[in-house]
Design a protein around this motif. Structure first.
Motif, mmCIF file in Angstrom:
data_model
loop_
_atom_site.group_PDB
_atom_site.id
_atom_site.type_symbol
_atom_site.label_atom_id
_atom_site.label_comp_id
_atom_site.label_asym_id
_atom_site.label_seq_id
_atom_site.Cartn_x
_atom_site.Cartn_y
_atom_site.Cartn_z
ATOM 1 N N HIS A 53 8.861 12.695 9.744
ATOM 2 C CA HIS A 53 8.733 11.307 9.298
ATOM 3 C C HIS A 53 7.256 10.926 9.388
ATOM 4 C CE1 HIS A 53 13.017 11.458 9.736
ATOM 5 N NE2 HIS A 53 12.905 11.651 11.039
ATOM 6 N N LEU A 54 6.791 10.176 8.411
ATOM 7 C CA LEU A 54 5.386 9.811 8.346
ATOM 8 C C LEU A 54 5.259 8.295 8.282
ATOM 9 C CD1 LEU A 54 2.624 11.206 8.145
ATOM 10 C CD2 LEU A 54 2.887 11.196 5.672
ATOM 11 N N ARG A 55 4.678 7.707 9.336
ATOM 12 C CA ARG A 55 4.448 6.263 9.378
ATOM 13 C C ARG A 55 3.039 6.005 8.862
ATOM 14 N NH1 ARG A 55 6.938 2.154 11.141
ATOM 15 N NH2 ARG A 55 8.373 3.377 12.407
ATOM 16 N N LEU A 56 2.937 5.164 7.843
ATOM 17 C CA LEU A 56 1.649 4.853 7.228
ATOM 18 C C LEU A 56 1.231 3.446 7.615
ATOM 19 C CD1 LEU A 56 2.544 6.256 3.727
ATOM 20 C CD2 LEU A 56 1.155 7.367 5.460
ATOM 21 N N ARG A 57 0.028 3.344 8.187
ATOM 22 C CA ARG A 57 -0.537 2.035 8.533
ATOM 23 C C ARG A 57 -1.826 1.864 7.748
ATOM 24 N NH1 ARG A 57 0.161 2.131 15.036
ATOM 25 N NH2 ARG A 57 -1.596 3.537 14.804
ATOM 26 N N LEU A 58 -1.992 0.689 7.155
ATOM 27 C CA LEU A 58 -3.162 0.416 6.334
ATOM 28 C C LEU A 58 -4.071 -0.618 6.985
ATOM 29 C CD1 LEU A 58 -1.515 0.058 2.797
ATOM 30 C CD2 LEU A 58 -2.364 2.129 3.911
ATOM 31 N N ALA A 59 -5.378 -0.447 6.770
ATOM 32 C CA ALA A 59 -6.357 -1.454 7.169
ATOM 33 C C ALA A 59 -7.216 -1.722 5.946
ATOM 34 C CB ALA A 59 -7.210 -0.948 8.321
ATOM 35 N N VAL B 118 -2.585 -5.704 3.114
ATOM 36 C CA VAL B 118 -2.450 -5.087 1.792
ATOM 37 C C VAL B 118 -1.195 -4.223 1.722
ATOM 38 C CG1 VAL B 118 -4.931 -5.088 1.355
ATOM 39 C CG2 VAL B 118 -3.869 -3.083 2.393
ATOM 40 N N VAL B 119 -0.728 -4.027 0.498
ATOM 41 C CA VAL B 119 0.417 -3.150 0.243
ATOM 42 C C VAL B 119 0.000 -2.176 -0.843
ATOM 43 C CG1 VAL B 119 2.790 -3.042 -0.591
ATOM 44 C CG2 VAL B 119 2.075 -4.935 0.868
ATOM 45 N N GLY B 120 0.300 -0.905 -0.642
ATOM 46 C CA GLY B 120 -0.093 0.106 -1.601
ATOM 47 C C GLY B 120 1.067 0.969 -2.045
ATOM 48 N N GLU B 121 0.851 1.668 -3.139
ATOM 49 C CA GLU B 121 1.826 2.637 -3.648
ATOM 50 C C GLU B 121 1.481 4.012 -3.082
ATOM 51 O OE1 GLU B 121 4.596 2.077 -5.493
ATOM 52 O OE2 GLU B 121 4.084 -0.027 -5.163
ATOM 53 N N VAL B 122 2.509 4.729 -2.626
ATOM 54 C CA VAL B 122 2.322 6.019 -1.977
ATOM 55 C C VAL B 122 2.886 7.131 -2.860
ATOM 56 C CG1 VAL B 122 2.907 7.407 0.058
ATOM 57 C CG2 VAL B 122 2.554 4.946 0.287
ATOM 58 N N SER B 123 2.166 8.239 -2.907
ATOM 59 C CA SER B 123 2.743 9.448 -3.497
ATOM 60 C C SER B 123 2.505 10.601 -2.530
ATOM 61 C CB SER B 123 2.150 9.756 -4.877
ATOM 62 O OG SER B 123 0.814 10.123 -4.773
ATOM 63 N N ILE B 124 3.459 11.489 -2.474
ATOM 64 C CA ILE B 124 3.367 12.675 -1.630
ATOM 65 C C ILE B 124 3.558 13.877 -2.539
ATOM 66 C CG2 ILE B 124 4.369 13.953 0.299
ATOM 67 C CD1 ILE B 124 5.225 11.228 1.474
ATOM 68 N N ASP B 125 2.566 14.736 -2.561
ATOM 69 C CA ASP B 125 2.552 15.902 -3.444
ATOM 70 C C ASP B 125 2.795 15.519 -4.903
ATOM 71 O OD1 ASP B 125 2.004 17.558 -1.308
ATOM 72 O OD2 ASP B 125 4.080 18.153 -1.006
ATOM 73 N N GLY B 126 2.210 14.374 -5.306
ATOM 74 C CA GLY B 126 2.299 13.949 -6.698
ATOM 75 C C GLY B 126 3.573 13.228 -7.086
ATOM 76 N N HIS B 127 4.469 12.992 -6.138
ATOM 77 C CA HIS B 127 5.734 12.300 -6.414
ATOM 78 C C HIS B 127 5.731 10.925 -5.750
ATOM 79 C CE1 HIS B 127 7.417 16.005 -7.987
ATOM 80 N NE2 HIS B 127 6.914 16.627 -6.931
#
Length: 75
Positions: A7-13, A17-26
């Motif tokens: 599981h990968l928890r993403l925190r932004l600074a 802000v809110v962003g769109e995530v892709s993992i390995d192009g998906h």
């Protein structure tokens, strides 16, 4: 044997802000937040947020159900 996903928890600074995530192009949803069931191994994580530079990095996902945190500083 294939390792269990992690599981990968993403925190932004900055944190408003809110962003769109892709993992390995998906497409993988929005950040910040928790991405569940990410395949173990080296993954390319990309985050795009309007008015910020695109961000990307290679991340080694441990798998085995372990939650890892990725702190992303946008520019």
């Amino acid at each position: 044997l294939t390792r269990l996903p992690g599981h990968l928890r993403l925190r932004l600074a900055p944190d408003n802000v809110v962003g769109e995530v892709s993992i390995d192009g998906h497409a993988a949803g929005a950040a910040p937040g928790l991405r569940r069931e990410v395949a173990a191994g080296t993954r390319t994580v990309e985050i795009s947020v309007p008015r910020y530079r695109p961000w990307s990095a290679s991340v080694d996902v441990e798998g085995k159900g372990i939650e890892q945190t990725l702190d992303v500083v946008l520019q």
